[in-house]
Design an enzyme around this catalytic site. Sequence first.
Site, mmCIF file in Angstrom:
data_model
loop_
_atom_site.group_PDB
_atom_site.id
_atom_site.type_symbol
_atom_site.label_atom_id
_atom_site.label_comp_id
_atom_site.label_asym_id
_atom_site.label_seq_id
_atom_site.Cartn_x
_atom_site.Cartn_y
_atom_site.Cartn_z
ATOM 1 N N SER A 1 0.707 -1.245 0.036
ATOM 2 C CA SER A 1 -0.013 -0.125 -0.154
ATOM 3 C C SER A 1 0.776 1.406 0.159
ATOM 4 C CB SER A 1 -1.022 0.142 1.127
ATOM 5 O OG SER A 1 -0.233 -0.042 2.379
ATOM 6 N N GLY B 1 -5.430 0.479 6.070
ATOM 7 C CA GLY B 1 -4.433 -0.890 5.629
ATOM 8 C C GLY B 1 -5.055 -2.177 5.909
ATOM 9 N N ASP B 2 -5.971 -2.222 7.157
ATOM 10 C CA ASP B 2 -6.675 -3.127 7.561
ATOM 11 C C ASP B 2 -7.692 -3.720 6.810
ATOM 12 O OD1 ASP B 2 -4.970 -3.041 9.951
ATOM 13 O OD2 ASP B 2 -6.321 -1.638 10.858
ATOM 14 N N SER C 1 -1.896 7.726 -0.497
ATOM 15 C CA SER C 1 -2.655 8.393 -1.538
ATOM 16 C C SER C 1 -2.294 8.193 -2.773
ATOM 17 C CB SER C 1 -2.605 9.714 -1.033
ATOM 18 O OG SER C 1 -1.572 10.381 -1.220
ATOM 19 N N GLY D 1 -1.573 5.107 -3.981
ATOM 20 C CA GLY D 1 -2.108 3.723 -4.694
ATOM 21 C C GLY D 1 -1.626 2.513 -3.957
#
Length: 315
Positions: free
Chosen positions: A221, A252-253, A224, A226
């Site tokens: 990840s 992220g989770d 912002s 992408g």
Amino acid sequence: MVITVTLNPALDRTLIIENFTLGTVNRASKERFDIGGKGINVSKVLKNLGIESKAIGFLGGMVKSVFLEELDNRGIEHQFVEIGAQTRTNIKVVDNKNSTNTDINEAGPAIKEEELQKFIEIYKENCKKENIIVISGGIPKGISDDIYARLIKIAKERGAYTILDAEGELFRKAIMEKPYAIKPNNHELSLLFNETLEDESKIIEKAIGIQKNGVSKILVSLGSKGAIYVTDDEIYSAKGLKVEVNSTVGAGDSMVAAIVYSLLNNLSNKDTLTFAQACGASTVQLEGTEACTLDEVKSFLEISERNVRRVDYGN
């Protein structure tokens, strides 16, 4: 069955403070409380995506009942080891005027050896063949940083799939046991290789190296900017989606939950990244650590798909 592991959960207290200023008295215009910890956050998202999971880990002190009541209200199965110390509380300060998010995270309780051993036994009971085990977040005091490596080894010996989301030495030692999938961000990947990784080609190069050492799927990840998805047969890159950001906590989770969703629904690699990006985008629009819903995710799928492209990297 999906099992989420949260060894250092936290009660997240989010304060909305316009024009938050250090060294002065700040007044909150709004506050909210959410049960959290990365594994628990994954369970919350999975529930909203229509996937049942079981949350395990450690809980103790006054907030233990808050967690158990909320998990019951959400219909999330759980099996936590009760500890003598207090589960931590984290404070999140959201300043919409200046577009900042400030986290103040407690270190967490100290875990006794007998408490750890009790958890290991519970963990072994839940590592059944073809179960998906999500191991994520930090660890409390009293636990060695090889714990995730140990947990991955146990799960693999029992035929379970493991998905890892960690950083630092936890991450470094754990990937040596070759989990099925990992979800680092570029900062965590930079720490692993001790170099700043911002360029897409460099990130892909490092991820391919991890993949060739036995990790089947790597979702990186980039906030912002992408995300990048590297598997054994394809590589995809996605641009970030422009959305209103109310809280970055849990984004992220939600992407980890997307990996689980993709495995259970046999999504293609491209569709996996598309879905993960949609999960992340829908989550950052929410306050606190609230979990995105399937309808919210679906609303982003079309634009998310347009932002995903296959990368030809000669593999």
